[in-house]
Scaffold this active site. Structure first.
Site, PDB file in Angstrom:
ATOM      1  N   GLU A  79      -2.349  -5.658   4.115  1.00  0.00           N
ATOM      2  CA  GLU A  79      -0.915  -4.582   4.604  1.00  0.00           C
ATOM      3  C   GLU A  79      -1.706  -3.874   5.675  1.00  0.00           C
ATOM      4  O   GLU A  79      -2.986  -3.493   5.658  1.00  0.00           O
ATOM      5  CB  GLU A  79      -1.032  -3.219   4.160  1.00  0.00           C
ATOM      6  CG  GLU A  79      -0.102  -3.448   2.777  1.00  0.00           C
ATOM      7  CD  GLU A  79      -0.173  -2.927   1.837  1.00  0.00           C
ATOM      8  OE1 GLU A  79       0.422  -3.250   0.771  1.00  0.00           O
ATOM      9  OE2 GLU A  79      -0.213  -1.483   1.901  1.00  0.00           O
ATOM     10  N   CYS A  92      -3.988   1.721  10.848  1.00  0.00           N
ATOM     11  CA  CYS A  92      -4.623   2.042   9.565  1.00  0.00           C
ATOM     12  C   CYS A  92      -5.067   0.199   9.113  1.00  0.00           C
ATOM     13  O   CYS A  92      -3.649  -0.211   8.899  1.00  0.00           O
ATOM     14  CB  CYS A  92      -3.942   2.828   8.766  1.00  0.00           C
ATOM     15  SG  CYS A  92      -4.058   2.706   6.954  1.00  0.00           S
ATOM     16  N   CYS A  99      -8.966  -4.661  -4.042  1.00  0.00           N
ATOM     17  CA  CYS A  99      -9.899  -3.382  -4.424  1.00  0.00           C
ATOM     18  C   CYS A  99      -9.957  -3.877  -5.090  1.00  0.00           C
ATOM     19  O   CYS A  99      -9.311  -3.660  -6.006  1.00  0.00           O
ATOM     20  CB  CYS A  99      -9.281  -2.561  -3.467  1.00  0.00           C
ATOM     21  SG  CYS A  99     -10.374  -1.014  -3.788  1.00  0.00           S
ATOM     22  N   CYS A 103      -9.611   2.445  -8.923  1.00  0.00           N
ATOM     23  CA  CYS A 103      -8.997   3.911  -8.525  1.00  0.00           C
ATOM     24  C   CYS A 103      -7.439   3.970  -9.234  1.00  0.00           C
ATOM     25  O   CYS A 103      -6.797   3.002  -8.618  1.00  0.00           O
ATOM     26  CB  CYS A 103      -9.117   4.698  -7.372  1.00  0.00           C
ATOM     27  SG  CYS A 103     -10.952   4.962  -6.766  1.00  0.00           S
ATOM     28  N   CYS A 106      -4.222   4.703  -6.996  1.00  0.00           N
ATOM     29  CA  CYS A 106      -4.524   4.041  -6.351  1.00  0.00           C
ATOM     30  C   CYS A 106      -3.504   2.210  -6.356  1.00  0.00           C
ATOM     31  O   CYS A 106      -4.147   1.550  -6.956  1.00  0.00           O
ATOM     32  CB  CYS A 106      -5.290   3.708  -5.091  1.00  0.00           C
ATOM     33  SG  CYS A 106      -5.642   2.510  -3.850  1.00  0.00           S
ATOM     34  N   GLY A 144      -9.151  -1.892   0.446  1.00  0.00           N
ATOM     35  CA  GLY A 144     -10.177  -2.095  -0.030  1.00  0.00           C
ATOM     36  C   GLY A 144     -11.820  -1.448   0.605  1.00  0.00           C
ATOM     37  O   GLY A 144     -10.974  -0.039   1.360  1.00  0.00           O
ATOM     38  N   SER A 199     -13.280   9.908   0.835  1.00  0.00           N
ATOM     39  CA  SER A 199     -12.306   9.885  -0.683  1.00  0.00           C
ATOM     40  C   SER A 199     -12.791  11.373  -1.415  1.00  0.00           C
ATOM     41  O   SER A 199     -13.734  10.801  -2.610  1.00  0.00           O
ATOM     42  CB  SER A 199     -11.384   8.404  -0.324  1.00  0.00           C
ATOM     43  OG  SER A 199     -11.173   8.219   0.162  1.00  0.00           O
ATOM     44  N   HIS A 201     -10.716  13.910  -3.884  1.00  0.00           N
ATOM     45  CA  HIS A 201      -9.777  13.305  -5.024  1.00  0.00           C
ATOM     46  C   HIS A 201     -10.648  14.463  -6.156  1.00  0.00           C
ATOM     47  O   HIS A 201      -9.139  14.658  -6.869  1.00  0.00           O
ATOM     48  CB  HIS A 201      -9.471  12.925  -5.002  1.00  0.00           C
ATOM     49  CG  HIS A 201      -9.398  11.549  -4.371  1.00  0.00           C
ATOM     50  ND1 HIS A 201      -8.903  12.263  -3.116  1.00  0.00           N
ATOM     51  CD2 HIS A 201      -9.716  10.481  -3.493  1.00  0.00           C
ATOM     52  CE1 HIS A 201      -8.471  11.753  -2.042  1.00  0.00           C
ATOM     53  NE2 HIS A 201      -8.732  10.000  -2.476  1.00  0.00           N
ATOM     54  N   CYS A 316      -0.966   2.898   0.673  1.00  0.00           N
ATOM     55  CA  CYS A 316      -2.404   1.859   0.410  1.00  0.00           C
ATOM     56  C   CYS A 316      -1.779   1.106  -0.777  1.00  0.00           C
ATOM     57  O   CYS A 316      -1.812   1.549  -2.163  1.00  0.00           O
ATOM     58  CB  CYS A 316      -3.606   3.115  -0.406  1.00  0.00           C
ATOM     59  SG  CYS A 316      -5.159   1.868  -0.175  1.00  0.00           S
TER      60      CYS A 316
END
Ligand code: SAH
Length: 323
Positions: A79, A92, A99, A103, A106, A144, A199, A201, A316
């Site tokens: 993507e 982006c 990946c 997470c 995600c 990723g 990242s 969070h 994502c």
């Protein structure tokens, strides 16, 4: 797209030919060698026969966002998202197919890691949109973990940077990482003015580990130590991305804890409204306002980003998962 044959084809050509072709493909963004009229007809015909400039993609549009689901030469899909802001247009890009980091919030994590992207496949994503739009910024915030594909990401950045190719200034390129420490250390030695984003969070490692299992290996404390070293060396700002999720990381206690660790020079917090999935939800606007207000009062430099393209599953990995 498949550019591998090019080197072989121009082996006997003068050295500048390679630069000329790079300029045509990445700089002028030609999609057909017929348009490469600076080359001889013979060379054009041979390139046309052996090299594909076609980028296979399905495009989804919403108001200020376009999302491309690009099919790679081995059939895997990635993507890429185009975001139009008032003053600039950002692409982006993905750095891997899937990946490995899992997470919890995600969508890409659910796909697992299929493979790394080559630098050419990273560039292909920017090129896809460059053929129709004027691109000012590139962010490595797609699928990723860029620092787990470090060499190809850096090679791609050099071509993005290259005046003869994309000519996008390093300051207009950002890499986002979960905090792979080796990557942060290496980047600080590159003498490249690209932007680094972490990242985050969560405001502490216990909480972070629950949603980002990689925190067991790279703890929040160790990441901040690496970031401080990076700042000392480069004197560059670092952005901490904090995606707000209801009942996960958006309470006032979280804000308090976050303010404590973020109060440092050249630290910048970017609050992101979560793009809802089956498992997590964004908090109310009210909660986000309070959270932001608390940080601001605490003297933290904080910005807020509303996610674009929620309706086209632009967050994502969401689109790939859906397919
Ligand atoms: N692996 C790198 C690069 C991916 S960046 C990294 O994690 O930094 C993608 C960003 O989008 C990350 O900050 C990720 O946490 C965030 N994200 C993932 N799913 C999201 C969602 N549904 N809504 C909002 N942000 C999301």
């Amino acid at each position: 797209m498949n550019l591998q044959q090019i080197n072989e084809i121009i082996e006997k050509e003068p050295a500048f030919r390679k630069k000329q072709i790079e300029k045509l493909i990445y700089g002028d963004a030609i999609d057909d060698f017929d348009k490469a009229t600076v080359l001889s007809l013979k060379l054009r015909e041979e390139l046309k026969e052996k090299v594909s400039l076609k980028i296979e993609a399905e495009v989804f549009k919403s108001k200020n966002t376009k999302k491309a689901l690009i099919t790679l030469s081995d059939g895997l899909k990635i993507e890429t998202v185009l975001m139009k802001h008032e003053d600039r247009t950002t692409v982006c890009v993905s750095s891997q197919v899937g990946c490995a980091l899992k997470c919890k919030f995600c969508a890409t994590g659910k796909l697992g890691l299929k493979r790394n992207l080559t630098s050419e496949e990273i560039l292909e994503q920017v090129l896809f949109f460059k053929r129709t739009e004027n691109i000012n910024n590139v962010v490595f915030m797609g699928m990723g973990e860029p620092f787990l594909n470090y060499d190809n990401v850096l090679e791609a950045i050099r071509t993005l940077n290259n005046e003869n190719a994309f000519n996008i200034g390093a300051r207009h390129i950002s890499i986002s990482t979960v905090g792979i420490i080796e990557g942060i250390n290496k980047l600080s030695n590159e003498k490249l003015q690209v932007n680094l984003a972490i990242s985050l969070h969560a405001p502490n490692n216990k909480k972070r580990t629950k949603i980002m299992p990689i925190s067991e290996k790279y703890t929040l404390e160790a990441i901040l130590t690496a970031v401080n070293k990076y700042i000392k060396k480069t004197n560059r700002k670092v952005m901490f991305e904090y995606t707000l999720m209801e009942n996960v990381n958006s309470s006032l206690t979280d804000a308090k804890e976050l303010a404590k660790i973020m109060r440092r020079p050249l630290y910048l917090v970017n609050l992101i409204k979560y793009n809802n999935t089956e498992d997590f939800k964004a908090p109310s606007i009210e909660t986000i306002k309070k959270f932001k207000g608390y940080l601001e009062k605490g003297g933290i430099y904080v910005t807020e980003r509303y996610r674009f393209g929620g309706d086209i599953h632009a967050a994502c990995g969401q689109l790939c998962l859906k397919k």
